[in-house]
Motif scaffolding. Structure first.
Motif, PDB file in Angstrom:
ATOM      1  N   ARG A  47      39.195  45.363  35.422  1.00 48.85           N
ATOM      2  CA  ARG A  47      40.418  44.564  35.620  1.00 48.85           C
ATOM      3  C   ARG A  47      40.408  44.236  37.286  1.00 48.85           C
ATOM      4  NH1 ARG A  47      41.110  45.186  30.883  1.00 48.85           N
ATOM      5  NH2 ARG A  47      42.798  46.234  29.946  1.00 48.85           N
ATOM      6  N   GLU A 106      49.050  44.097  30.592  1.00 51.50           N
ATOM      7  CA  GLU A 106      49.649  43.792  31.640  1.00 51.50           C
ATOM      8  C   GLU A 106      49.849  44.939  32.918  1.00 51.50           C
ATOM      9  OE1 GLU A 106      53.651  41.165  33.429  1.00 51.50           O
ATOM     10  OE2 GLU A 106      53.250  41.716  31.236  1.00 51.50           O
ATOM     11  N   LEU A 142      45.759  36.208  32.947  1.00 52.46           N
ATOM     12  CA  LEU A 142      44.655  37.020  32.795  1.00 52.46           C
ATOM     13  C   LEU A 142      45.066  37.860  31.481  1.00 52.46           C
ATOM     14  CD1 LEU A 142      43.600  38.561  36.182  1.00 52.46           C
ATOM     15  CD2 LEU A 142      42.350  36.892  35.050  1.00 52.46           C
ATOM     16  N   TYR A 168      46.605  45.673  34.329  1.00 49.46           N
ATOM     17  CA  TYR A 168      46.068  44.887  35.268  1.00 49.46           C
ATOM     18  C   TYR A 168      46.863  45.195  36.597  1.00 49.46           C
ATOM     19  CZ  TYR A 168      43.124  41.712  32.837  1.00 49.46           C
ATOM     20  OH  TYR A 168      41.979  40.996  32.338  1.00 49.46           O
ATOM     21  N   ASP A 195      38.350  41.132  37.214  1.00 49.10           N
ATOM     22  CA  ASP A 195      39.039  40.006  36.789  1.00 49.10           C
ATOM     23  C   ASP A 195      40.040  39.750  37.900  1.00 49.10           C
ATOM     24  OD1 ASP A 195      37.731  40.188  34.404  1.00 49.10           O
ATOM     25  OD2 ASP A 195      39.259  41.072  33.538  1.00 49.10           O
ATOM     26  N   LEU A 196      40.738  40.234  38.514  1.00 55.28           N
ATOM     27  CA  LEU A 196      41.611  40.014  39.354  1.00 55.28           C
ATOM     28  C   LEU A 196      41.077  39.265  40.610  1.00 55.28           C
ATOM     29  CD1 LEU A 196      43.801  43.201  39.351  1.00 55.28           C
ATOM     30  CD2 LEU A 196      44.555  40.879  38.627  1.00 55.28           C
ATOM     31  N   ILE A 206      48.470  37.391  36.729  1.00 56.66           N
ATOM     32  CA  ILE A 206      48.025  38.406  36.111  1.00 56.66           C
ATOM     33  C   ILE A 206      48.571  37.817  34.687  1.00 56.66           C
ATOM     34  CG2 ILE A 206      48.914  40.637  35.202  1.00 56.66           C
ATOM     35  CD1 ILE A 206      48.948  41.428  38.050  1.00 56.66           C
ATOM     36  N   TYR A 238      45.623  46.294  40.279  1.00 47.21           N
ATOM     37  CA  TYR A 238      45.872  45.219  41.497  1.00 47.21           C
ATOM     38  C   TYR A 238      46.485  46.135  42.552  1.00 47.21           C
ATOM     39  CZ  TYR A 238      48.053  41.847  44.636  1.00 47.21           C
ATOM     40  OH  TYR A 238      48.382  41.000  45.713  1.00 47.21           O
TER      41      TYR A 238
END
Length: 600
Positions: free
Chosen positions: A150, A94, A590, A97, A153-154, A587, A101
């Motif tokens: 990451r 987490e 994910l 991510y 993915d975001l 998040i 971000y």
């Protein structure tokens, strides 16, 4: 060219690594000791052994059985039922991510996490909380490749949310805006935004940033957009309007983007961006004023072009106690450039004249001519007003109605100024008026009549050009939308059924009158989709339409910061989506998806 994909082999456990498959199908080695996940390119015995020797030298001689035991422990951590170790691993993913971000949101290099953020974080934790606590950060992967994944993915999650919101909109239609520009690596980039109804309001969101790999013809742009919409299940039949710039590749009715779009759906309105039209109309200048403007630009370039001149001029301004210490370059492509350049030059005219005299430049003679200075003052005033008009139609969620009203108001003001100038009144131009008041009265009649004629001619040209580029500015027929309880009943024709019936019922409702006062226009008409669907659909078609391509222009400014000379191979789409989107990634979802992937 992407590198060859490598695959995990059971023999790699001898070096202390198990496999951690990714969502994209790649195999990636994970150390069973420190839990660090390496890149796919690291799936080589030499690379894995290098990690073991550098990070865990005391374990280099351990047998395969030792690492198998650690592998079982790792599997227990990944699939533990809520144990502390499982929570720590979840937290590490987490955090990874969250860091990615924030990096993308602030348009920073992906390497900043590994090079700066993590070392600083470890230092702070070790000093404030102790070395044992700092060691817990070892499980957080923030390498360049990890941050890249990451970010991907975001961005994918944000796009999935936006597409889902567009499809779930109570008003099925949506509008688009597109613009194309060239980045630092000479790649043509097409930027797109979408506007749609979401949760009782109009929402604007970033849609795409795609490279045009070869030519930038209308067909190329259409094919790229068409493929994107088809890939995500969005249909041309649901597109209400598209705003683009005025180049032939976009607005061409045959081979341009507009022509291809309207062959797909002839009901789609493809409009020339209001900001571009406003900018084109604003360029009109009579020859006499154009000469003054060009001469002013020459003065600026003379001082700014050489670094020594710039430094000397700065020191002169300091000695004279000037408010500013530098002139501004004129940039043709920047909408507000002319106003800022001329205003600054007028404010520093005394320092400029002294500097030019010291440099023995012939340009100094302009500043001893009151007529030239007066014309410069007028240009400063009118360009400031033009800039105000430009700014009034910029921004988020600006509607077509607002843009038309703003331009119509500016045209009306210019017509008033023409009348006042013809009567000899110049008070509406404060810079010019103040300058003329400071002149000796006996010098004034020599040029003021000619100046007033030039001003009237310029204002007349501006009005003519504005009306040429904005032929339809009448919004009086939109009263039913903006003021349904105060407009004339004839705003909706009697033969327009069932819209007229809905309009009568709406106007007779006291509850809806109160509702209209308490809610914004978007929310009011979205709620009317149930009880006045015909009127509400028409209203929302207007409210979701883009009047400008402002968001794309704003987006290109962000891309300039993203794709620099040092990052000229970056595919900006995913980074741009995070930096420019208002939708936040999920998040937590994910992390769950990531943890659901077993190691082998």
């Amino acid at each position: 060219m992407p590198g060859k994909k490598r695959h995990y082999a059971e023999a790699f456990l001898n070096h202390g690594f198990v496999n951690t498959p990714q969502l994209n199908g790649d195999d990636r080695p994970q150390c069973v000791i420190c839990l660090k996940v390496l890149t796919n390119e690291s799936l080589k015995p030499s690379k894995l052994n290098e990690h073991l020797m550098k990070r865990h030298p005391l374990l280099a001689g351990k047998s395969r059985g030792y690492f198998e035991g650690k592998s079982k422990q790792l599997r227990g951590i990944q699939f533990g039922s809520g144990g502390m170790a499982s929570e720590k691993l979840t937290a590490a993913v987490e955090v990874s991510y969250e860091v990615a971000y924030r990096i993308a949101k602030s348009s920073k290099n992906h390497t900043i996490a590994e090079d700066l953020i993590m070392p600083c974080t470890k230092l702070i934790v070790s000093k404030m909380c102790g070395e044992d606590q700092a060691k817990k950060l070892e499980g957080v992967s923030v390498s360049n490749t990890t941050i890249r994944r990451r970010v991907d993915d975001l961005a994918a999650d944000i796009l999935a949310q936006v597409v889902a919101e567009v499809k779930a909109s109570p008003h099925k239609m949506f509008s688009l805006q597109f613009d194309e520009s060239t980045d630092v690596s000479s790649c043509a980039v097409l930027l797109g935004y979408v506007r749609y109804i979401h949760e009782y309001s109009v929402k604007e969101e970033f849609l795409l940033a795609k490279n045009l790999k070869t030519t930038t013809k209308g067909e190329d742009i259409f094919n790229l957009v068409n493929d994107f919409l088809g890939m995500h299940g969005l249909e041309w039949n649901n597109v209400q309007q598209i705003s683009v710039d005025g180049c032939p590749a976009m607005m061409g009715g045959n081979r341009g983007f507009r022509g291809f779009v309207q062959r797909e759906n002839s009901d789609i309105h493809v409009d020339h961006c209001a900001l571009h039209r406003y900018s084109l109309a604003s360029k009109s200048l009579p020859e006499s004023l154009k000469i003054v403007f060009d001469q002013a630009v020459k003065v600026v370039n003379f001082i700014k072009a050489k670094e020594l001149n710039s430094r000397l001029f700065k020191e002169l301004c300091k000695e004279m106690g000037q408010k500013y210490e530098a002139l501004l370059y004129h940039t043709e492509v920047r909408w507000l450039s002319r106003g800022k350049v001329i205003t600054r030059l007028f404010e520093l005219r005394e320092a400029v004249e002294i500097f030019l005299i010291e440099k023995k430049s012939g340009l100094a003679e302009y500043f001893s001519d009151p007529h030239w200075i007066a014309q410069l003052g007028y240009l400063a005033d009118i360009f400031v007003e033009l800039n105000k008009g430009n700014l009034s139609i910029q921004g988020k969620c600006v509607t077509v109605i607002h843009s038309k009203e703003a331009v119509a108001a500016f045209i009306a003001k210019m017509k008033l100024w023409i009348k006042r100038v013809n009567r000899g009144v110049l008070a509406q131009f404060p810079t010019l008026d103040m300058y003329l008041e400071g002149l000796e009265t006996e010098n004034e009649p020599d040029f003021t009549e000619a100046l007033k004629g030039n001003i009237a001619d310029h204002l007349g040209q501006l009005v003519e050009k504005m009306e040429e580029y904005f032929p339809d500015l009448d919004t009086t027929n939109m009263g039913w939308l903006t003021e349904p309880f105060r407009c004339l009943d004839s705003q909706v024709d009697d033969d327009d059924f069932p819209a007229k019936e809905e309009f009568i019922a709406l106007r007779m409702s006291e509850a809806l009158k109160i509702d209209f006062k308490e809610k914004n226009l978007d929310a009011f008409w979205i709620e009317r989709l149930q009880d006045a669907p015909t009127l509400a659909t028409r209203a929302l078609n207007v409210l979701i339409s883009f009047s400008t391509s402002y968001r794309c222009e704003q987006g290109f400014s962000t891309i300039v910061g993203l794709k620099t000379k040092k990052r000229n191979r970056l595919d900006v789409e995913n980074d741009a989506r995070i930096a420019l989107s208002t939708t936040k990634p999920r998040i937590a979802k994910l992390v769950v998806d990531m943890q659901a992937q077993p190691s082998h």
